[in-house]
Design an enzyme around this catalytic site. Structure first.
Site, short mmCIF file in Angstrom:
data_model
loop_
_atom_site.label_atom_id
_atom_site.label_comp_id
_atom_site.label_asym_id
_atom_site.label_seq_id
_atom_site.Cartn_x
_atom_site.Cartn_y
_atom_site.Cartn_z
N GLU A 1 11.56 -15.52 -27.98
CA GLU A 1 11.31 -16.20 -26.69
C GLU A 1 11.77 -17.65 -26.74
OE1 GLU A 1 7.49 -15.54 -24.87
OE2 GLU A 1 7.80 -17.17 -23.43
N ASP B 1 0.12 -10.44 -22.49
CA ASP B 1 -1.05 -11.28 -22.21
C ASP B 1 -0.69 -12.34 -21.16
OD1 ASP B 1 0.51 -12.92 -23.78
OD2 ASP B 1 -1.10 -13.53 -25.13
#
Ligand code: KIV
Length: 307
Positions: free
Chosen positions: A204, A66
């Site tokens: 992340e 995204d």
């Protein structure tokens, strides 16, 4: 496992190990790679030509992230991108991908509301987008949803640490897991995602030590982005890799090419060639057969004389 036909122009390739590699990558292959201690590669793609390039190069997984919202559509964060937009790009990437495992990111708002709606959206990514798995941001709080998707035969990639869809809650794009408590919470999140049945887990922007511990503690492969070298695999955003990002470049990104400079040079040379009459040249021009050209200019002469 099946050998897929190559897309037009893209043949079998030499893997980094020098072996001819054309086999379709599947979800079980990704798990096997961890068990064998083989590193896993993943890159994002949002369109057909990029997918062709990555697939032919032999990347294990292609993620339609995204991050599309930021690097392609020009939004400030990933929140505005819709299911329809993600599907549109997933289909384009699907058409360019034969070998790599194709994963679609579930965008903000597509899985946070009703579980039934979340499953319906995930099904759309598989059925309409051609994705082979979906990615869901969040740890313990997504346990039930991940379990439900997996029960419905939709493989799930988890994503914890800096989850960009939580940008407002986190107060910005900040490194996560920097205190003992936060690191322990991440470990709990990772265990929950694994217990729910996810086949892999993106880590992340977290300290390398925390990523290393999680990688040791869970059986599913960890795919790092800003999580240090101990992860089972690494993922980068394509636009960061090739120098096409316009925002602040994260510390963890490595630029392998400067396509922005190459593209700027190309457009500048086109502008200058057109202005100077150097484009198009003879080689780029169509002609009438000489006889027809002769007649055409003769008729034009007559028309001019008649008027
Ligand atoms: O959206 C994305 O590109 C991602 C990767 C950075 C993991 O989530």
């Amino acid at each position: 496992m099946s050998t897929l036909p190559s897309p037009q122009g893209a043949g079998p390739f030499d893997s980094p190990q020098g072996k001819r590699e054309t086999r379709k990558v599947t979800v079980p292959d990704i798990l096997t790679k961890k068990a064998r201690g083989e590193r896993i590669t993943c890159l994002t793609a949002y369109d057909y030509p990029t997918a062709r390039i990555l697939d032919a190069a032999g990347v294990d997984m292609i993620l339609v992230g995204d991050s599309l919202a930021m690097v392609v559509l020009g939004y400030e964060n990933t929140l505005p991108v819709t299911v329809e937009e993600m599907l549109h790009h997933t289909r384009a990437v699907r058409r360019g991908t034969r070998r790599a495992l194709l994963i679609a990111d579930m965008p903000f708002g597509s899985f946070q509301l009703e579980p039934t709606e979340a499953v319906r959206n995930a099904v759309r990514f598989v059925k309409e987008g051609g994705a082979e798995a979906v990615k869901i941001e969040g740890g313990e709080c997504r346990l039930e949803l991940i379990h439900r998707l997996v029960e419905n035969d939709i493989p799930v990639m988890g994503h914890i640490g800096l989850t960009p869809q939580s940008v407002h809650a986190l107060g910005g794009f900040k490194v996560q897991g920097k205190t003992l408590e936060a690191a322990e919470r991440l470990l709990r999140d990772a265990r929950a995602v694994e217990a729910a049945g996810a086949f892999s887990l993106v880590l992340e922007s977290i300290p390398a030590e925390v990523a290393e511990l999680i990688t040791r503690e869970v059986k599913i492969p960890t795919i790092g982005i800003g999580a240090g070298p101990a992860c089972d695999g690494q993922v980068l955003v394509w636009h960061d890799l090739v120098g096409l990002s316009f925002g602040v470049e994260p510390k963890f990104a490595r630029r392998y090419a400067d396509l922005r400079a190459a593209l700027e040079d190309a457009v500048n040379r086109f502008l200058s060639d057109v202005v100077q009459g150097a484009f198009p040249a003879e080689a780029e021009t169509y002609h009438l057969p000489p006889e027809a050209a002769e007649k055409l200019s003769g008729r034009a002469r007559l028309t001019r004389a008649g008027s």
